[in-house]
Write a protein that holds these residues in place. Structure first.
Motif, short mmCIF file in Angstrom:
data_model
loop_
_atom_site.label_atom_id
_atom_site.label_comp_id
_atom_site.label_asym_id
_atom_site.label_seq_id
_atom_site.Cartn_x
_atom_site.Cartn_y
_atom_site.Cartn_z
N TYR A 255 0.83 -1.22 0.00
CA TYR A 255 0.00 0.00 0.00
C TYR A 255 0.85 1.26 0.00
N PHE A 256 0.33 2.29 -0.64
CA PHE A 256 0.99 3.60 -0.60
C PHE A 256 -0.01 4.60 -0.04
N GLY A 257 0.53 5.75 0.36
CA GLY A 257 -0.35 6.81 0.85
C GLY A 257 -0.17 7.05 2.33
N THR A 258 -0.94 8.01 2.82
CA THR A 258 -0.82 8.45 4.21
C THR A 258 -1.79 7.64 5.09
N THR A 259 -1.78 7.98 6.37
CA THR A 259 -2.74 7.37 7.30
C THR A 259 -4.16 7.66 6.82
N MET A 260 -4.34 8.85 6.24
CA MET A 260 -5.66 9.24 5.72
C MET A 260 -6.10 8.26 4.62
N THR A 261 -5.16 7.88 3.76
CA THR A 261 -5.50 6.93 2.68
C THR A 261 -5.97 5.61 3.29
N ARG A 262 -5.26 5.16 4.31
CA ARG A 262 -5.63 3.88 4.96
C ARG A 262 -7.01 4.01 5.62
N LEU A 263 -7.24 5.20 6.21
CA LEU A 263 -8.52 5.44 6.88
C LEU A 263 -9.66 5.40 5.85
N LEU A 264 -9.42 6.01 4.68
CA LEU A 264 -10.44 6.01 3.62
C LEU A 264 -10.74 4.58 3.17
N MET A 265 -9.68 3.77 3.03
CA MET A 265 -9.88 2.37 2.61
C MET A 265 -10.70 1.62 3.65
N TRP A 266 -10.39 1.87 4.91
CA TRP A 266 -11.07 1.19 6.00
C TRP A 266 -12.55 1.60 6.03
N CYS A 267 -12.79 2.93 5.88
CA CYS A 267 -14.17 3.45 5.87
C CYS A 267 -14.94 2.87 4.69
N GLU A 268 -14.25 2.79 3.53
CA GLU A 268 -14.89 2.27 2.33
C GLU A 268 -15.42 0.86 2.57
N ARG A 269 -14.61 0.09 3.29
CA ARG A 269 -14.97 -1.30 3.54
C ARG A 269 -16.10 -1.44 4.55
N HIS A 270 -16.01 -0.62 5.61
CA HIS A 270 -16.95 -0.82 6.71
C HIS A 270 -18.10 0.18 6.74
N PHE A 271 -17.85 1.40 6.22
CA PHE A 271 -18.90 2.44 6.27
C PHE A 271 -19.05 3.10 4.90
N PRO A 272 -19.50 2.33 3.88
CA PRO A 272 -19.58 2.93 2.54
C PRO A 272 -20.48 4.15 2.46
N ARG A 273 -21.48 4.22 3.35
CA ARG A 273 -22.39 5.38 3.26
C ARG A 273 -21.72 6.64 3.77
N VAL A 274 -20.78 6.46 4.70
CA VAL A 274 -20.00 7.63 5.14
C VAL A 274 -19.17 8.13 3.97
N MET A 275 -18.66 7.19 3.18
CA MET A 275 -17.85 7.57 2.02
C MET A 275 -18.71 8.25 0.95
N ASN A 276 -19.96 7.83 0.84
CA ASN A 276 -20.86 8.53 -0.10
C ASN A 276 -20.93 10.01 0.27
N LEU A 277 -21.08 10.25 1.56
CA LEU A 277 -21.17 11.62 2.06
C LEU A 277 -19.87 12.38 1.77
N TYR A 278 -18.75 11.69 2.04
CA TYR A 278 -17.42 12.28 1.80
C TYR A 278 -17.31 12.73 0.34
N TRP A 279 -17.70 11.85 -0.59
CA TRP A 279 -17.55 12.19 -2.01
C TRP A 279 -18.56 13.24 -2.46
N ARG A 280 -19.72 13.28 -1.83
CA ARG A 280 -20.67 14.35 -2.16
C ARG A 280 -20.07 15.70 -1.82
N MET A 281 -19.31 15.71 -0.70
CA MET A 281 -18.67 16.96 -0.30
C MET A 281 -17.50 17.31 -1.22
N GLN A 282 -16.85 16.28 -1.75
CA GLN A 282 -15.69 16.52 -2.63
C GLN A 282 -16.09 17.03 -4.01
#
Ligand SMILES: NC(=O)c1ccc[n+]([C@@H]2O[C@H](COP(=O)([O-])OP(=O)(O)OC[C@H]3O[C@@H](n4cnc5c(N)ncnc54)[C@H](OP(=O)(O)O)[C@@H]3O)[C@@H](O)[C@H]2O)c1
Length: 295
Positions: A255-282
């Motif tokens: 894996y490459f990236g920062t702790t944030m990248t790892r956190l995003l991967m973890w959220c994607e796996r366990h909390f995809p709806r949180v990630m939906n919100l994240y991308w709506r904001m992006q």
């Protein structure tokens, strides 16, 4: 004698836990790079070029594959002084006959393949409805289908040797799908699934599959708008060195990236709806402008 029983249970649990952890830890690879034969697709630039250089410096015999023959030749000349052996084989990974020729010419010259690096890739970005059919075909063939085809062609050799490594250069994008990278992210997601399935299929054969998940890396692949706006990027040399390190440690994923990248991967796996919100904001107008169709 209750306490004696607790000591016994604790002891058994401790020993069991220790062995379980040892079992789950990857074993160091027995691969010796000096003299091993490494085939790299997309070796004419970027990460592939850096990998060719890093493998050659470790004494590997390197096979460079890519479409731009003149660039392949310049890589060959650059690493020839310190490489044990290096050969450039012009290859279009979207063409099955070209992949067959790559494998047969490698075997004619070296008689074996120790490491196969499926690195060739293209990036198109932009909203899906703005893509052409050719954008889709070319991305799927280059980033996904070619890796499966080439691996399938090389596998009989690796299985007969009872040893070999297959490195698939995927992307963080394959685990964290983002809008406007729909096609690219899907191909990388598929490549990761291919790696995971094949690794299990090949268990006990001596052949191991490794996925590499770079983040933004400063290469020709990255559109100028991204180069100008993303502050933190890896260099292809850094990606190459960490990939080889992961190969020697027998990792499944690098894996490459920062702790944030790892956190995003973890959220994607366990909390995809949180990630939906994240991308709506992006998805700001600036984000959409930056990632309008690039190919
Ligand atoms: N740079 C990043 O930010 C980043 C991030 C994550 C993952 N990656 C992945 O890393 C890999 C390498 O990309 P890079 O960043 O090093 O970009 P790059 O410098 O553009 O390299 C891409 C390579 O793929 C080759 N290629 C493309 N189509 C091909 C085809 N049909 N047949 C044979 N070779 C082909 C190109 O060679 P020819 O044009 O000579 O054929 C080139 O050498 C790609 O799989 C990419 O998806 C890159």
């Amino acid at each position: 004698m209750n306490w004696l029983r607790w000591i016994a249970v604790g002891g058994v649990a401790g020993v069991g836990g220790y062995w379980l952890l040892r079992y789950l830890q990857p074993e160091e690879s027995s691969l010796v790079l000096n003299g091993s034969v490494v085939v790299i697709t997309g070796a004419s630039s970027g990460i592939g070029r850096a990998l060719a250089d890093s493998f050659a410096r470790r004494g590997a015999k390197v096979v460079l594959a890519g479409r731009r023959a003149e660039l392949l030749e310049s890589v060959r000349q650059q690493i020839e002084p310190y490489a044990t052996d290096v050969v450039a084989i012009p290859t279009d990974v979207t063409d099955e006959a070209s992949l067959q020729a790559l494998v047969s010419q490698t075997l004619d010259r070296f008689g074996r393949i120790d490491v196969l690096v499926n690195n060739a890739g293209v990036l198109v970005t932009g909203p899906l409805h703005t893509m052409t059919a050719d954008n889709i075909h070319q991305s799927v063939r280059t980033n996904y289908e070619a890796a499966m085809m080439l691996t399938q062609l090389a596998l009989p050799t690796l299985l007969a040797q009872r040893s070999g490594k297959i490195i698939n250069i995927a992307s963080v994008n394959g685990r964290v799908p983002n809008p406007t990278s729909t096609i690219y992210g899907s191909t990388k997601h598929g490549l990761l699934a291919f790696s995971d399935s094949l690794r299990r299929e090949l268990f006990g054969t001596g052949v191991h599959v490794i996925s590499v998940l770079p983040r933004w890396t400063r290469t020709e692949l990255v559109p100028p708008e991204i180069l100008a706006t993303v502050r933190e990027m890896d260099t292809p040399e850094f990606v190459a060195e960490r990939t080889i390190d992961g190969l020697l440690k027998n990792l499944d994923n690098v894996y490459f990236g920062t702790t944030m990248t790892r956190l995003l991967m973890w959220c994607e796996r366990h909390f995809p709806r949180v990630m939906n919100l994240y991308w709506r904001m992006q998805m700001t107008p600036q984000y959409l402008e930056r990632s309008r169709l690039k190919n």
